[in-house]
Each structure stands twice: as C-alpha cells, then as structure tokens.
Design a protein around this motif. Structure first.
Motif, PDB file in Angstrom:
ATOM      1  N   PRO A  22      19.354  -8.251  39.863  1.00 44.70           N
ATOM      2  CA  PRO A  22      17.691  -8.165  40.669  1.00 44.70           C
ATOM      3  C   PRO A  22      18.420  -6.401  41.705  1.00 44.70           C
ATOM      4  CG  PRO A  22      18.868 -10.663  40.069  1.00 44.70           C
ATOM      5  CD  PRO A  22      20.044  -9.026  39.689  1.00 44.70           C
ATOM      6  N   PRO A  42      15.478 -14.075  40.971  1.00 42.48           N
ATOM      7  CA  PRO A  42      16.670 -13.231  40.841  1.00 42.48           C
ATOM      8  C   PRO A  42      17.784 -14.549  40.609  1.00 42.48           C
ATOM      9  CG  PRO A  42      16.024 -12.578  42.711  1.00 42.48           C
ATOM     10  CD  PRO A  42      14.894 -13.871  42.236  1.00 42.48           C
ATOM     11  N   TYR A 101      22.162 -14.744  38.493  1.00 45.21           N
ATOM     12  CA  TYR A 101      23.085 -14.427  38.782  1.00 45.21           C
ATOM     13  C   TYR A 101      23.455 -15.691  38.334  1.00 45.21           C
ATOM     14  CZ  TYR A 101      21.366 -11.760  42.547  1.00 45.21           C
ATOM     15  OH  TYR A 101      20.900 -10.388  43.833  1.00 45.21           O
ATOM     16  N   HIS A 111      14.452  -4.119  42.477  1.00 45.43           N
ATOM     17  CA  HIS A 111      14.285  -3.980  43.572  1.00 45.43           C
ATOM     18  C   HIS A 111      13.956  -2.509  44.774  1.00 45.43           C
ATOM     19  CE1 HIS A 111      14.972  -8.938  44.438  1.00 45.43           C
ATOM     20  NE2 HIS A 111      13.434  -8.747  44.760  1.00 45.43           N
TER      21      HIS A 111
END
Length: 512
Positions: free
Chosen positions: A141, A214, A218, A145
């Motif tokens: 993630p 995201p 994780y 970005h």
C-alpha cells in the motif's frame, strides 16, 4: 588401499546389521492411533495446503484490490466541490501491466527454486519463498501511493520469491510421499491454492468495503508470516530427519518411494536428456494450457463480472470465488480416485494420467465456449464453475507426473514446466487488456475462445506424448546401510528402531 576400503565397508555393514538385529528385539510395538498428527506425512500435507492457501491469497489480492483502487469514489476537492473519481486513474493497459508484473518475477525463479530445493531442502525454500512474499505484501500500500512504478517493482519482487514454491514442494514430496499416495497428497496440498482463492476473493471484497483496499494487503501479509513460522518449526527436510515420526511410518515411506537416495546435496540432473524427453514436454504443454485458463480467470474474473453483468465490487469477489471452490473440492476427489484406480490395477499409471488430464481439458474446452455465449449470470457462472472445477482432474494428471517419471529430479522438472506455465500470467493479462477495450460481452467472448483453443491443443499434445513410467535417464544414487550416529539424522533410541523394523508382523501394531 582398495582392498582395505572394501574390508572397512564390509565391517561397517556388518556393524549396521548387528545393531539393527539387536534393536529389532528391543523395539516396542506401538498401539494403533487415529490421531492424524502422528502420521507425519499428513502433517506435512496439511501445512503444505495452508502454504499454498497463502501463496494464492497473496497473489490474488491485487486482482480484487485493483477494482476498488480504480473505481470512482466520492472525493471532496479543496474548494469544497464533491466529485466522483478513482484513486488511481489507470488505463486498461496500465491495469494489465500492474496485474501481470508479478509474473515477470515469478518466471525467473522456477528452475532456481527446483535447484535450490535439491541442494538445501525443499522445506526451507518453501518457507523462505512464502515468508518473503508475505513481508513484501505489507509494503504494497505505501509503495502504491508513492508511484505506480514502485508498485510494479514490489510485485515483481513478490513474484521472484513466490516463484520457488511450486518447484520446491515437489522436492518435499519426493522425500515424503509414498508412491501410491502421490496423487492424493500432492493434490490435497495444491488444493490449498484454490481454497486460498475461494476465501481471499470474498474476504478481499469485504476488506476493501469496510477497511479500504490497503487492509487487503496487511491482513494476508500477516497471515503469511504466521504460517511461515509454523512451517519452519514443524516440517523437516525428510522423514529420516523428523524426530517425531514412528518407525513403521518411516519404513513404509522408505520402502514405497524406492531405493533412490534422497541426500539432496548428491543429486545430479541429466539436463540434456531431460530436455530431449517427450514425456517432459507433454507435462510442460499441459501445465501451460491449464495455467492459461486459470490465470486468465484469476486475473480478470472480477473485472469481467463488473463489465458484463454490472456487479458491484463487494459482489464480484463472492461470485468469482465460486469456480475455485469447485476446483478445491474436485481436486480432493481426483487425487483419491487416481490413487484408487492405481492401487486396484484398474488402469495403468500412464493411462490414468492421460484420462484425467485429457478428459479435463476437452471438457474445459466445451464449457469455456459455453460460458462465452451465456446470456445470464447464472448460466455464465455455472459454465465457468464446471470448466475451472474440472481442472482438478487435470492436476491429478500432469501435476504429479513429474514424480512418476523422475522422482529425484521432480523439483527441477516442476521448475521447468512452471517456468513455461508462467508465460500465460505474463501474456494473458495484457492480451486480454488489449482485446477488452470497450468492456463489451463480445470482446470478452474472444478472450474465452482463445482459452478454449489452448485447452484443446494441450489435450492433444499430452495425449500423444505422456508417460508415467520412470524414464531411462533418471539418475539414482544408491544408499547402503550404514552405522550412522550423525546428530542431523534421527538419533534417539526410539528413532534408531526406524532401521530395525523389518518384521512384517510388527507393522499391524504400528501406525503408518
């Protein structure tokens, strides 16, 4: 010197025979048990199942996440204006590049994975591959970005580490799988891939909906690291090095898998003869064909559902998971059925592999064409479910064929076939992206036609060249009985009885 060496070898063998004979007298009979964890090969299979579960959960997460990353969402501009715009404004070609980038790394480490497994042990390489992929997933993630280029780079790295997993698991089965249980153990482990797909697709959809995309990376990254720790601590390179294995199970595995030595550092691969072998290329062609269909649907099925049947992101994951649930179930049936036919002498091993593989491919050809012409979501999902599910029978054919024709070299052979079979992951997404430019059903139909044709070609090649007999070029290193007290081997008093179990009458009282 040669004569002295021969005398020394004779004395060594006599010492081993004397030790085994005395140990046999003292070996206690073990009561039968229904606890599956006492059968260590089943423990290996179960953990391998969850390993492949993680492999595909880590691989498929982006296929669902990319839908959420590129769909319009409510955004408030600095001047207070509310607009709907995607977080990542990617073209169809860019999405194809992002989705296929994993395979650029994945294709590079297939042969390396098989070679490393033959040198340092398949169990270790398997753990390292999944562990590093899980760790890199956690960084996806923030890198996405930062820039699209960094996202592509981290996916390539994930592919590099995950590329070793399939080749090295065959090195594990060359050590742990009895010859008449190869199909059921291997297909059970491989079914974890589809179970991972079944679970991760809807879970990814829910995570994207409730936590944002995201959260997908994780959650599955952490699960992968937990599994890596458990596998590393529990699974040993071979049954001989497992201190918890029972003597009867060790004897059963050793007698069933054959006389070839499984000391990994001594394996030498006859590359020239392997690469000139028709049965090897039959496996390669079948693996390529199956993966073309699988990767096409794995990568684009959520997008297809959204384009053609107008499903929302939270729904695409659930529907796209249905075909892989069928695959996970069929794999269990196919593996047990193949081993049952073999043990009962219904068909030869070669004919079993051909029947399962070619029959599955021909059926997949028909149902992929049917899916292309389906006019309702129910009909389309039903056809795709049958097509993908029947692939489970193909995996009971070509996917265990490496172990049939060359057990000591099965890891590198899987590396070879999976290298070629990774090309669909590189070619198919950009190809589909270039065909489906207007998101119409007619354009998606062309994608299904290509897949059907490749299934048909794979069936023909495998049917002509397949063999399941051990090939004449197989290099086997014979191992002689030795009086070994090396600490890396099974060295406790109980474990030494592994080499003393030669009395058939005792086997009924011990667990295999």
């Amino acid at each position: 010197m040669a004569e002295e060496q021969n005398v020394a070898d004779d004395l060594k063998r006599q010492a081993a025979m004397f030790y085994n004979s005395t140990a046999r007298q003292d070996a206690p009979a073990q009561p039968p048990t229904l606890c599956f964890w006492r059968k260590r090969r089943l423990v290996v299979a179960l953990l391998a199942f969850f390993g492949f579960f993680n492999v595909y959960a880590l691989r498929v997460n982006l296929s669902v996440a990319v839908v959420a990353m590129t769909e319009p969402v409510e955004t408030v501009l600095e001047n207070g204006t509310v607009v709907f715009k995607p977080e990542f404004e990617w073209s169809s070609q860019t999405k194809g590049l992002v989705l296929s980038s994993f395979f650029y790394g994945y294709i590079c480490t297939q042969l390396l994975g098989g070679w490393l497994a033959a040198k340092i042990g398949g169990n270790r390489v398997f753990a390292i591959g999944i562990g590093m992929t899980s760790l890199l997933t956690l960084f996806t993630p923030p890198l996405a970005h930062t820039s699209t280029a960094l996202l592509v780079a981290v996916r390539v790295l994930e592919g590099l580490f995950e590329g070793v997993t399939y080749p090295c698991i065959h090195a594990v089965w060359a050590q742990w799988a009895p010859s008449n249980e190869r199909a059921r153990l291997a297909t059970f482990a491989f079914s974890g891939s589809y179970a991972g797909t079944v679970v991760s697709m809807p879970v990814c959809s829910l995570l994207a909906h409730y936590t944002g995309w995201p959260g997908i990376f994780y959650v599955f990254g952490l699960l992968g690291l937990i599994w890596t720790t458990v596998w590393w601590l529990v699974v040993k390179e071979s049954p001989e090095k497992d201190p918890l294995i029972t003597p009867a199970e060790l004897k059963y595995i050793q007698e069933s898998r054959g006389s070839h030595s499984l000391e990994t550092s001594k394996v030498r691969h006859p590359w020239r003869r392997m690469l000139a072998s028709g049965p090897v290329w039959a496996i390669v062609a079948a693996h390529f064909a199956e993966n073309w269909g699988f990767y096409t649907l794995l990568t684009f099925l959520p997008t297809f559902m959204k384009d053609v049947f107008k499903f929302e992101t939270s729904q695409t994951g659930w529907l796209a998971a249905v075909p892989y649930l069928a695959m996970a179930i069929v794999l269990q049936v196919a593996g047990h059925l193949a081993d049952w036919l073999l043990s009962n002498g219904k068909l030869s091993r070669t004919n079993i592999r051909k029947l399962f593989n070619c029959g599955a491919f021909l059926a997949q050809t028909v149902f992929m064409v049917s899916a292309a012409y389906a006019t309702s979501v129910v009909g389309c999902v039903a056809c795709l479910t049958i097509a993908v599910g029947l692939g489970g029978f193909a995996w009971a054919g070509f996917a265990v064929n490496h172990l049939d024709i060359a057990p000591p070299h099965a890891g590198v052979l899987m590396g070879l076939s999976n290298t070629v079979a990774t090309l669909p992951g590189i070619i198919s997404p950009p190809l589909a992206g270039s065909i489906v430019t207007e998101n119409t059903a007619e354009q998606w139909r062309a994608v299904f036609f290509i897949t059907s044709a490749i299934y048909l070609i794979g069936a023909v090649i495998y049917g002509v060249f397949c063999s399941a007999e051990k090939q004449p070029w197989v290099v086997e290193i014979k191992s002689e009985p030795s009086f070994d007290t090396d600490a890396t081997s099974v060295t406790t008093t109980q474990d030494r009885t592994n080499f003393a179990y030669t009395n058939k009458a005792m086997d009924s009282n011990s667990e295999m």
